[in-house]
Design an enzyme around this catalytic site. Structure first.
Site, mmCIF file in Angstrom:
data_model
loop_
_atom_site.group_PDB
_atom_site.id
_atom_site.type_symbol
_atom_site.label_atom_id
_atom_site.label_comp_id
_atom_site.label_asym_id
_atom_site.label_seq_id
_atom_site.Cartn_x
_atom_site.Cartn_y
_atom_site.Cartn_z
ATOM 1 N N SER A 55 0.795 -1.229 0.000
ATOM 2 C CA SER A 55 0.000 0.000 0.000
ATOM 3 C C SER A 55 0.824 1.275 0.000
ATOM 4 C CB SER A 55 -0.951 0.017 1.206
ATOM 5 O OG SER A 55 -2.107 -0.738 0.936
ATOM 6 N N LYS A 58 0.141 3.803 -2.670
ATOM 7 C CA LYS A 58 -0.868 4.863 -2.605
ATOM 8 C C LYS A 58 -0.253 6.248 -2.443
ATOM 9 C CE LYS A 58 -4.637 2.018 -0.731
ATOM 10 N NZ LYS A 58 -3.982 0.808 -0.197
ATOM 11 N N SER A 115 -6.594 3.864 4.128
ATOM 12 C CA SER A 115 -5.876 3.045 3.148
ATOM 13 C C SER A 115 -6.832 2.205 2.310
ATOM 14 C CB SER A 115 -4.852 2.128 3.849
ATOM 15 O OG SER A 115 -3.926 1.608 2.916
ATOM 16 N N LYS A 220 2.692 6.596 5.495
ATOM 17 C CA LYS A 220 1.885 5.527 4.908
ATOM 18 C C LYS A 220 2.385 4.168 5.337
ATOM 19 C CE LYS A 220 -1.501 4.058 2.526
ATOM 20 N NZ LYS A 220 -1.604 2.959 3.510
#
Length: 376
Positions: A55, A58, A115, A220
């Site tokens: 992730s 992102k 997320s 993140k």
């Protein structure tokens, strides 16, 4: 952005210089600690190893959404119809309804804070028309940023199994994080939000550092079986901001611990030194065939570096200019290199840029300098 990319191009030179300060032992497969202001790499392990980012992908999606908002191609109140493909995306989700209009604002917060993979795909389709077209935009942006070891296949980083052609590195991810913070600070601020409620469902930010350290304001998390547990973290203590990236840790606790250990070590072992102000001339360089004979060489932003604590008064600088420097010279063009040493040991090389444009001189001025250059 071109100036930033050029600095990053020189950083492997600076990072290759041996540093005598031992870094902490970490569980991560690969990691890096970067000084945000200068782009210096304070410590790293396998920083150029290509690994799945999960992730962390992102962050690039976030950058492109922020860019679209800044360019008025998207509006926060604009409704986006969630496709069945976006709705069916597995992994972490924001639980957006299928075939319903959801505001860009809710989708953006759902992606950044929760997320949400579904929100990521919906935003990618809104910008690119399809997730595949959006992935191509991601890769073009990565190339523009100078991220040479990064390739994206989708907007979320979610795959049901290994995805060897979807990869990045700690160094590239740190550079990407720095670009987001610098170019879109209002979007970066969203990453410090601890929870978000959508459609009656409250979800917490997965970045545990937000609760463990009040100076942490992003950025993140990521996890998959192939990638392990990953985290891009950034903290600001006083005027200094550091960015850490850990990839492939064995657990959620490990990625939090590794990141906090790296940040604490960076703030304890190093101190920042501002060498030059934005717009301050490091040197005046001779220009041939120009309407002016001299041009100031300096930095587009305040030039701040990190040095081992206690060594701030041991910094020395040497200016190396491009010779001969011939007009026309564009404002912001790289016209030299500042070589730094700390305690007599090489520490890094950084580009300096023209502080103003120098147009061509008239015919006789160019002719005279042609003669001077011939004999020189």
């Amino acid at each position: 952005m071109r100036f930033l990319a050029f600095i990053f191009a020189l950083l492997p030179i600076a990072a290759s210089y041996a540093q005598a300060i031992p870094a902490p032992n970490l569980s991560a497969r690969a990691w890096i600690l970067m000084d945000y202001a200068s782009g210096q790499v304070l410590a790293a392990q396998d920083a150029d190893t290509r690994l799945e980012p999960a992730s962390l992908t992102k962050v690039m999606t976030t950058y492109l959404v922020a860019e679209a908002l800044a360019q008025k191609r998207l509006d926060l109140q604009q409704p986006v119809t969630v496709s069945e493909r976006a709705w069916r995306t597995q992994g972490s989700r924001s639980f957006v309804p299928v075939n319903k209009g959801v505001s860009v604002d809710d989708l953006f917060k759902g992606m950044v804070i929760q997320s949400g993979n579904d929100a990521s795909v919906a935003l990618a389709e809104a910008i690119g028309g399809s997730e595949e077209a959006f992935a191509a935009m991601m890769n073009r942006t990565a190339q523009r940023m100078g991220l040479k070891d990064t390739n994206f296949l989708n907007a979320s980083g979610y795959f049901e199994g290994p995805a060897p052609n979807h990869y990045s590195t700690p160094r590239d991810l740190a550079r990407l994080a720095a670009a987001l913070i610098r170019d879109h600070p209002e979007t970066h601020a969203l990453h410090a939000t601890k929870e978000y409620t959508y459609n009656g469902i409250r979800q917490h930010n997965r970045n545990r550092l937000l609760w463990a350290d009040p100076t942490v304001d992003g950025l993140k998390t990521g996890h998959s079986n192939a990638a392990g547990y990953c985290l891009i973290a950034t903290a600001k203590r006083g005027p200094r901001r550091l960015i850490s990236v850990v990839l492939g840790t064995p657990s959620e606790e490990a990625r939090t611990r590794d990141s906090l250990n790296l940040l604490n070590w960076g703030y304890t072992a190093f101190e920042s030194v501002k060498l030059y102000d934005k717009g301050q001339a490091v040197s005046q360089l001779k220009v041939f065939k120009g309407a002016q004979n001299l041009v100031g060489a300096g930095f587009a932003e305040d030039f701040v570096i990190s040095v081992p604590r206690g060594m701030a008064d041991k910094v020395s600088a040497q200016m190396v200019s491009r010779q001969p420097l011939v007009a026309p010279v564009a404002a912001g063009a790289v016209i030299g290199t500042l070589k730094l040493a700390v305690g007599g040991q090489p520490w890094g090389e950084y580009p300096v840029v023209a502080q103003s444009a120098v147009p061509l001189a008239g015919f006789f001025g160019r002719l005279w300098d042609d003669i001077r250059l011939y004999f020189q």
